[in-house]
Design a protein around this motif. Sequence first.
Motif, PDB file in Angstrom:
ATOM      1  N   UNK A   1      14.511  13.591  24.686  1.00 55.99           N
ATOM      2  CA  UNK A   1      13.334  14.145  25.334  1.00 55.99           C
ATOM      3  C   UNK A   1      12.061  13.657  24.638  1.00 55.99           C
ATOM      4  N   UNK A   2      10.989  13.610  25.395  1.00 55.79           N
ATOM      5  CA  UNK A   2       9.722  13.072  24.897  1.00 55.79           C
ATOM      6  C   UNK A   2       9.277  13.753  23.613  1.00 55.79           C
TER       7      UNK A   2
ATOM      8  N   UNK B   1      16.271  14.436  31.566  1.00 60.19           N
ATOM      9  CA  UNK B   1      17.132  15.512  32.034  1.00 60.19           C
ATOM     10  C   UNK B   1      16.291  16.621  32.661  1.00 60.19           C
ATOM     11  N   UNK B   2      16.817  17.216  33.731  1.00 62.90           N
ATOM     12  CA  UNK B   2      16.097  18.293  34.399  1.00 62.90           C
ATOM     13  C   UNK B   2      14.847  17.772  35.076  1.00 62.90           C
ATOM     14  N   UNK B   3      13.759  18.537  34.960  1.00 59.53           N
ATOM     15  CA  UNK B   3      12.514  18.169  35.619  1.00 59.53           C
ATOM     16  C   UNK B   3      11.586  17.360  34.731  1.00 59.53           C
ATOM     17  N   UNK B   4      11.987  17.123  33.486  1.00 63.21           N
ATOM     18  CA  UNK B   4      11.112  16.446  32.538  1.00 63.21           C
ATOM     19  C   UNK B   4      10.996  14.956  32.848  1.00 63.21           C
ATOM     20  N   UNK B   5       9.845  14.411  32.477  1.00 65.38           N
ATOM     21  CA  UNK B   5       9.599  12.981  32.646  1.00 65.38           C
ATOM     22  C   UNK B   5       8.679  12.517  31.538  1.00 65.38           C
ATOM     23  N   UNK B   6       8.892  11.296  31.046  1.00 68.07           N
ATOM     24  CA  UNK B   6       8.045  10.764  29.983  1.00 68.07           C
ATOM     25  C   UNK B   6       8.798   9.747  29.160  1.00 68.07           C
ATOM     26  N   UNK B   7       8.208   9.264  28.068  1.00 73.27           N
ATOM     27  CA  UNK B   7       8.908   8.318  27.189  1.00 73.27           C
ATOM     28  C   UNK B   7      10.113   8.981  26.526  1.00 73.27           C
TER      29      UNK B   7
END
Length: 418
Positions: free
Chosen positions: A119-120, A151-157
């Motif tokens: 995760x970011x 994973x899930x709704x997360x987005x990013x580096x």
Amino acid sequence: MARIVLGVAGGIAAYKVVEVLRRLRESGHDVRVVPTEASLNFVGAATWQALSGEPVQTAVFEDTDQVAHVQLGQTADLVVIAPATADLMARATTGRADDLLTNVLLTSRAPVVMVPAMHTEMWQHPATRANVQTLRDRGVVVVDPADGRLTGRDSGPGRLPEPVDICRIVESFVESTGHVVHAAGQDLAGRHVVISAGGTREALDPVRFLGNASSGRMGIALARAARVRGAEVTLVAANVTEPMPWGCRIIPVTSTADLDDAMRGAVVDADVVVMAAAVADYRPAEVEATKQKKTGDKGVTLDLEQTQDVLAGLVAQRAESADPARRAQTIVGFAAETASGEALDQLARAKLQRKGCDLLVANDVTSGAVFGAADTTVHVYTQGSSGPSAGGSTWRGSKGVVAHQILDSILKYKMESQ
């Protein structure tokens, strides 16, 4: 082919590594998968065994008669960790040896490539950043993750690069492991590299065009190599047929005029500019508004005019700038010629002087050679040199490997010209 240890840490992105394994095996490499115990929650040992044709262990007390925790590291040509989780990198940084994979990392003297996924917030945490820097300082290639859906709704580096990108990174290392050291040092970190790729098309009418056979494969390989080496990369892509590399800003263009406009805007703050695109030298003086039909058995005569000289324009733009950083910019041209030996040498030297760029990469494309191919042969010339100058070598090999060698030449030139 190479003996590769493919380490798999415990992240959800492990499912994508199944495709990496398949591709590496299809390329002829011997691959031994060494998962962590946690990773088996995502992909089971049976899958890795079936696809690799090799046994799978996670602990040092399995297969003890073969001393696997030492033997695997000693016999590997390359160690690849994908996904490399925050936990795995932390353990590797501190020299932990609490499972088979971390033991392999301690015993191997082969190049190590880590492809993080997390995760970011974890990727950006100071502890992870410090661990990444420590690993890079030790010579480990830590590839920056992609930016996208997590994973899930997360987005990013923090997203694992696509399997095709991971495999192409691996291929450039296993064929020329001497270049891993350069890439590991992140020697392009903090630099902006602008690269053009592909071939421009000049419209005849709404359907037809004048163009060339360039696939963009060499330019894309350069973009991928520069990104691995830490650069911020802008790729101006003209009608390419290859998948785009991860982590790059992509500017799609069609014609030479489009390419000229895009490059002039993109290079303003660039440290290095590489004009690898194959530019159409001519375009129709007039473009028909409708598709032109055949008229009997007669042919057609086209009135052509020259297109912009994009490379020479970039050199002139640099010379006119009052910005010291812009004037220190390194500009690299490409020359695809239907000549070899001394004739190619003469053509390349003449073009280098005529265009005024700092380096020129030349190759022989007689009978369509090189265009769209996986391998290439290049000669690199620099201003002031008496002949090909790239560490005294003419390079042959996959475009992924040659891309690193071209970048080596660029950095060498920058150091010598300072």
